[in-house]
Design a protein around this motif. Structure first.
Motif, short mmCIF file in Angstrom:
data_model
loop_
_atom_site.label_atom_id
_atom_site.label_comp_id
_atom_site.label_asym_id
_atom_site.label_seq_id
_atom_site.Cartn_x
_atom_site.Cartn_y
_atom_site.Cartn_z
N GLN A 35 0.84 -1.18 0.00
CA GLN A 35 0.00 0.00 0.00
C GLN A 35 0.88 1.25 0.00
OE1 GLN A 35 -3.17 -0.23 -0.30
NE2 GLN A 35 -3.49 -2.42 0.06
N GLU A 36 0.29 2.40 -0.14
CA GLU A 36 1.06 3.64 -0.13
C GLU A 36 1.88 3.71 1.15
OE1 GLU A 36 1.41 5.91 -2.48
OE2 GLU A 36 0.22 4.58 -3.73
N PRO A 37 3.15 4.13 1.11
CA PRO A 37 4.02 4.12 2.29
C PRO A 37 3.48 4.99 3.39
CG PRO A 37 4.98 5.43 0.53
CD PRO A 37 3.77 4.76 -0.05
N GLN A 38 3.66 4.50 4.61
CA GLN A 38 3.24 5.25 5.78
C GLN A 38 4.45 5.45 6.68
OE1 GLN A 38 0.06 3.15 7.61
NE2 GLN A 38 -1.29 3.30 5.84
N GLY A 39 4.68 6.67 7.09
CA GLY A 39 5.80 6.95 7.98
C GLY A 39 7.11 7.01 7.23
N THR A 40 8.20 7.03 7.98
CA THR A 40 9.53 7.13 7.40
C THR A 40 10.05 5.75 7.06
OG1 THR A 40 9.96 9.06 8.76
CG2 THR A 40 11.88 7.96 7.78
N PRO A 41 10.52 5.52 5.82
CA PRO A 41 11.04 4.20 5.44
C PRO A 41 12.27 3.84 6.28
CG PRO A 41 10.67 5.59 3.51
CD PRO A 41 10.52 6.47 4.70
N VAL A 42 12.43 2.54 6.48
CA VAL A 42 13.58 2.06 7.24
C VAL A 42 14.84 2.25 6.42
CG1 VAL A 42 14.62 0.06 8.35
CG2 VAL A 42 12.14 0.35 8.39
N GLU A 43 15.86 2.87 7.02
CA GLU A 43 17.11 3.07 6.30
C GLU A 43 17.84 1.73 6.17
OE1 GLU A 43 19.49 6.00 8.11
OE2 GLU A 43 18.02 7.62 7.85
N THR A 44 18.44 1.51 5.03
CA THR A 44 19.15 0.27 4.78
C THR A 44 20.36 0.55 3.93
OG1 THR A 44 18.93 -1.99 4.00
CG2 THR A 44 17.82 -0.28 2.72
N GLY A 45 21.11 -0.45 3.63
CA GLY A 45 22.30 -0.29 2.81
C GLY A 45 23.35 -1.31 3.19
N TRP A 46 24.29 -1.52 2.27
CA TRP A 46 25.37 -2.46 2.52
C TRP A 46 26.41 -1.84 3.47
CZ3 TRP A 46 23.80 -6.91 0.75
CH2 TRP A 46 23.04 -6.97 -0.41
N SER A 47 27.15 -2.72 4.14
CA SER A 47 28.18 -2.26 5.06
C SER A 47 29.30 -1.54 4.31
CB SER A 47 28.77 -3.45 5.82
OG SER A 47 29.88 -3.05 6.59
N LYS A 48 29.74 -0.41 4.88
CA LYS A 48 30.85 0.35 4.31
C LYS A 48 32.13 0.16 5.10
CE LYS A 48 27.86 3.89 2.26
NZ LYS A 48 27.55 5.33 2.15
N GLU A 49 32.10 -0.80 6.03
CA GLU A 49 33.31 -1.08 6.81
C GLU A 49 34.37 -1.71 5.90
OE1 GLU A 49 34.14 -0.52 10.01
OE2 GLU A 49 32.28 0.64 10.18
N PRO A 50 35.62 -1.27 6.00
CA PRO A 50 36.68 -1.84 5.15
C PRO A 50 36.82 -3.35 5.39
CG PRO A 50 37.43 0.17 6.22
CD PRO A 50 36.12 -0.18 6.86
N ILE A 51 37.00 -4.09 4.31
CA ILE A 51 37.23 -5.53 4.39
C ILE A 51 38.73 -5.78 4.42
CG2 ILE A 51 36.90 -7.73 3.23
CD1 ILE A 51 34.39 -6.58 1.95
N ASP A 52 39.20 -6.43 5.49
CA ASP A 52 40.62 -6.72 5.63
C ASP A 52 40.92 -8.08 5.01
OD1 ASP A 52 43.24 -6.94 6.28
OD2 ASP A 52 42.96 -7.05 8.45
N ALA A 53 41.53 -8.08 3.84
CA ALA A 53 41.88 -9.32 3.14
C ALA A 53 43.37 -9.58 3.18
CB ALA A 53 41.38 -9.25 1.70
N SER A 54 44.08 -8.93 4.10
CA SER A 54 45.54 -9.08 4.16
C SER A 54 45.96 -10.50 4.50
CB SER A 54 46.12 -8.10 5.17
OG SER A 54 45.59 -8.34 6.48
N GLY A 55 45.10 -11.23 5.21
CA GLY A 55 45.44 -12.60 5.58
C GLY A 55 45.64 -13.51 4.39
N LEU A 56 45.08 -13.13 3.23
CA LEU A 56 45.23 -13.97 2.03
C LEU A 56 46.67 -13.99 1.54
CD1 LEU A 56 42.04 -12.96 0.00
CD2 LEU A 56 42.40 -15.00 1.40
N GLY A 57 47.47 -13.01 1.95
CA GLY A 57 48.85 -12.96 1.49
C GLY A 57 49.83 -13.64 2.41
N ALA A 58 49.35 -14.25 3.51
CA ALA A 58 50.26 -14.84 4.50
C ALA A 58 50.92 -16.11 3.99
CB ALA A 58 49.51 -15.12 5.80
N LEU A 59 50.27 -16.86 3.13
CA LEU A 59 50.81 -18.12 2.66
C LEU A 59 50.09 -18.55 1.39
CD1 LEU A 59 49.41 -21.08 4.80
CD2 LEU A 59 48.29 -18.90 4.56
N ASP A 60 50.58 -19.59 0.74
CA ASP A 60 49.88 -20.24 -0.35
C ASP A 60 49.24 -21.51 0.19
OD1 ASP A 60 50.79 -18.27 -2.03
OD2 ASP A 60 52.48 -19.44 -2.78
N ALA A 61 48.18 -21.98 -0.46
CA ALA A 61 47.47 -23.13 0.10
C ALA A 61 46.68 -23.86 -0.97
CB ALA A 61 46.53 -22.67 1.22
N ASP A 62 46.49 -25.16 -0.72
CA ASP A 62 45.58 -26.02 -1.48
C ASP A 62 44.77 -26.79 -0.45
OD1 ASP A 62 46.41 -25.91 -4.49
OD2 ASP A 62 48.31 -26.08 -3.39
#
Length: 685
Positions: free
Chosen positions: A370-397
């Motif tokens: 139905q037509e929106p009532q009130g203020t819509p809920v704010e949403t969005g993806w996380s903007k926190e930095p992703i720490d991927a440095s652990g991928l460089g610690a070693l090689d693996a299979d």
């Protein structure tokens, strides 16, 4: 009272005799006896530069200062062991009879240097003298070796002796590996053991500080002979370092180094342990060892830096894995693992412990059309930095089989996944992943080289659509099973940046199901918005579509919707980055209402995912109605024209006598010609 004085007299006499024995005992002979046994055992020279004095407390004996033990010939350092002084205690009973027998040896404030040459040879590999030892030794029994053996590390024969106590106090141990460059420093070391003889097991209790961290425990070896010979040693250790414990039972060969046996590790503070050992601790996420690591299994370590753990049980925080691991530490570390888990929590890898549910339940969302009532809920993806440095610690299979996975955003059933990590680039092949009632297969790539990027080629088959779209898009109005294929590529250092950068393509093919929140058939019949309300739904037979993705926006032009009473086409966009929808859906009623069959009602679907609105396109509907009125007016005009034509025909018959069954114009022409001919004839007559 007389007998008491007699006893005191005897005691005083014994003390006097003891003091005289100590004062006149051959101190040089005692030192020579001790040093000769050590030199015979090690093949190294002992130098004593300090004074030699008798001692009376806590034991009868002598002490010597400035003691040093020679180093290996290849070492640039002259001494392997140096000490400020050493105390040698004698056995009292043999001493009274004139026989020297060493009871204990204590080395004070020693400096011990343990070195490994570049070729892997340790400086604690001793070369003992041949033969059965010093014949002048008055050692106490023990088990002698059977027969004479050649001199050398493997055949050294030690003197027959025993010690009630062999100890070092406040020592400093420095370890240097000239090949790898590793260095360790153990200070404030106190160690103590008992030697029954040179060929019996030895248990050493010790404590100290290794690179600033507390070290304690016991080390048991098969015999002093095995240690000095440099051959295979039976080893049993229970050590604690910085609150981390290691228990090992097995065998070790010093040169070339080789170790094998049963290992149990408990590392509640592995970061401190890594720092103590001069290593950089990996930044492990929760669930993969951030808080505690426990491991047990059959360990083997070779001199080339290869570590194997077979039949392992590994506890990483609250996750348990079993299987086999192999780690090559030389150059760049390389891990090979084949692991199994009943259930594995990987939610920390997604950065969210639980799925984001900003949109509420299916019932709530259905009512929100139905037509929106009130203020819509704010949403969005996380903007926190992703720490991927652990991928460089070693090689693996790594190959992983799991009965289930928790990925943070969703939980899955059985999984078989292989992962290859090279230089910060992780390629994950999903061979099987049971989820949402169906299965997912494909490849997912995470690359941390020069920034974070992701690439995927995934196909989900027979999955429950409501659960799938609810977990990933917060949209739970589509009920049924279907297949989704997608290829994508994105880059960015946060989840928000990744979603806004996605490019790719894909397709959907859904079987029978329901669209909740809108009654399309009722809307077409009544053109009434109330059919979009709570509890309304549309049953469908199939939905198919293809799409492209550009900069996080999904674009579709060919959606086909088939239902028992209607068909529909759709086109529009789904903004993944902005979490919004802008779509035009045009259903057409096929049957069920004779007056409305063929009616098309375009529906605009738009808004943020948390408040999607369904609204008919009234302008298009009005234009469609106008076209219908125009067609009706045209039909009425044609009908009226035909009626007027019939009236003219009847009038012609009555007034001119023309047969209305034929062509009226031809009949009139013929009649006029006949009358004109008749009048001309009269004129001629």
């Amino acid at each position: 009272m007389r007998w008491i004085f007699r006893l005191l007299g005897v005691a005083v006499g014994l003390v006097v005799l003891l003091l005289l024995a100590v004062a006149f005992m051959p101190k040089d002979d005692i030192i020579r006896l001790a040093t000769s046994e050590i030199e015979a055992s090690t093949g190294r020279q002992i130098d004593i530069s300090g004074p030699i004095r008798p001692q009376f407390f806590p034991d009868i004996g002598v002490s010597a200062g400035g003691i040093s033990l020679g180093n290996a010939e290849w070492s640039e350092n002259q001494s392997m062991v140096s000490a400020s002084h050493a105390s040698i205690a004698l056995d009292l009973a043999p001493l009274l009879s004139g026989e020297i027998q060493i009871k204990s040896v204590i080395v004070h404030e020693a400096e011990i240097l343990l070195e490994v040459a570049e070729d892997g040879q340790p400086n604690w590999e001793f070369v003992g003298a041949a033969g059965n030892g010093n014949p002048e030794s008055g050692g106490g029994g023990g088990t002698k070796p059977k027969g004479d053996t050649p001199a050398g590390p493997a055949g050294a024969v030690l003197p027959d002796f025993s010690l009630e106590k062999l100890a070092i106090t406040n020592a400093r141990v420095n370890f240097v590996d000239h090949g790898s460059g590793q260095r360790f420093e153990l200070e404030a070391l106190n160690a103590e053991t008992f030697l029954e003889d040179a060929y019996s097991p030895i248990a050493v209790s010790l404590n100290g500080r290794l690179n600033g961290s507390n070290l304690g425990g016991t080390v048991s070896v098969s015999s002093l002979s095995d240690v000095i010979s440099g051959g295979q040693i039976d080893l049993d250790t229970e050590l604690s370092l910085s609150g981390n414990t290691v228990d090992f039972t097995g065998v070790v060969t010093p040169a070339p180094f080789d170790l094998g046996g049963d290992l149990t590790l408990d590392l509640p503070s592995h970061a401190t342990l890594a720092e103590t050992l001069g290593q950089t601790a990996p930044d492990l996420p929760e669930g993969l060892g951030a808080k505690r690591v426990r491991a047990s299994g059959e360990l083997s370590v070779s001199g080339d830096g290869t570590i194997n753990l077979k039949g392992a049980t590994i506890d990483l925080d609250h996750n348990t894995l079993t299987g086999n691991l192999s780690l090559i530490t030389a150059d760049r570390p390389h891990l090979t693992a084949n692991l199994t888990s009943e259930f594995l929590d990987l939610s920390a890898l997604t950065g969210e412990d639980t799925p984001k549910k900003a949109g509420g339940s299916a019932k709530t969302k259905a009512a929100a059309v139905q037509e929106p009532q009130g203020t819509p809920v704010e949403t969005g993806w996380s903007k926190e930095p992703i720490d991927a440095s652990g991928l460089g610690a070693l090689d693996a299979d790594v190959t992983l089989r799991a009965g289930g996975l928790d990925l943070g955003t969703t939980k899955t059933g059985r999984a078989r996944i292989t992962a290859t990590l090279r230089g910060g680039r992780l390629v994950t092949n999903i061979e099987r992943l049971d989820t949402f009632g169906g299965s997912v297969a494909g490849q997912f790539v995470v690359n941390s080289r020069g920034g974070l990027s992701v690439r995927g080629d995934l196909k989900a088959q027979s999955v429950a659509l409501q659960s799938l779209f609810d977990e990933f898009l917060d949209f739970d109005r589509l009920v049924g099973n279907g297949t989704v294929s997608v290829e994508f590529l994105g880059s960015g250092n946060s989840l928000d940046a990744l979603m806004r950068s996605l490019n790719g393509n894909g397709s959907i093919d859904f079987g029978q199901g329901e669209l909740l929140g809108v009654d399309l058939v009722g809307m077409l019949r009544t053109l009434d918005l109330k059919h979009q309300g709570t509890g309304s739904k549309t049953v469908y037979d199939a939905i198919t579509a293809s799409f492209t993705i550009q900069n996080g926006v999904v674009n579709n032009l060919d959606l086909s919707f088939l239902a028992p009473l209607l068909t529909a086409l759709g086109q529009g966009t789904l903004d993944l980055g902005g979490q919004s929808l802008n779509y035009r859906f045009t259903p057409q009623l096929l049957r069920g209402d004779a007056k409305k069959e063929g009616v098309k009602v375009p529906i605009e679907i738009s808004g943020p995912w948390t408040n999607i609105r369904f609204r008919p396109d009234l302008a298009a509907l009005a234009e469609q109605e106008l076209e219908g009125e125009k067609a009706k007016l045209e039909a009425d005009a044609k009908k009226k024209l035909r009626r007027e034509q019939r009236k003219l025909k009847r009038k012609a018959k009555k007034e001119l006598g023309v047969d209305p069954s034929g062509d009226v114009e031809d009949g009139i022409t013929k009649k006029l010609t006949e009358e004109l001919g008749s009048e001309l004839q009269k004129l001629f007559d």
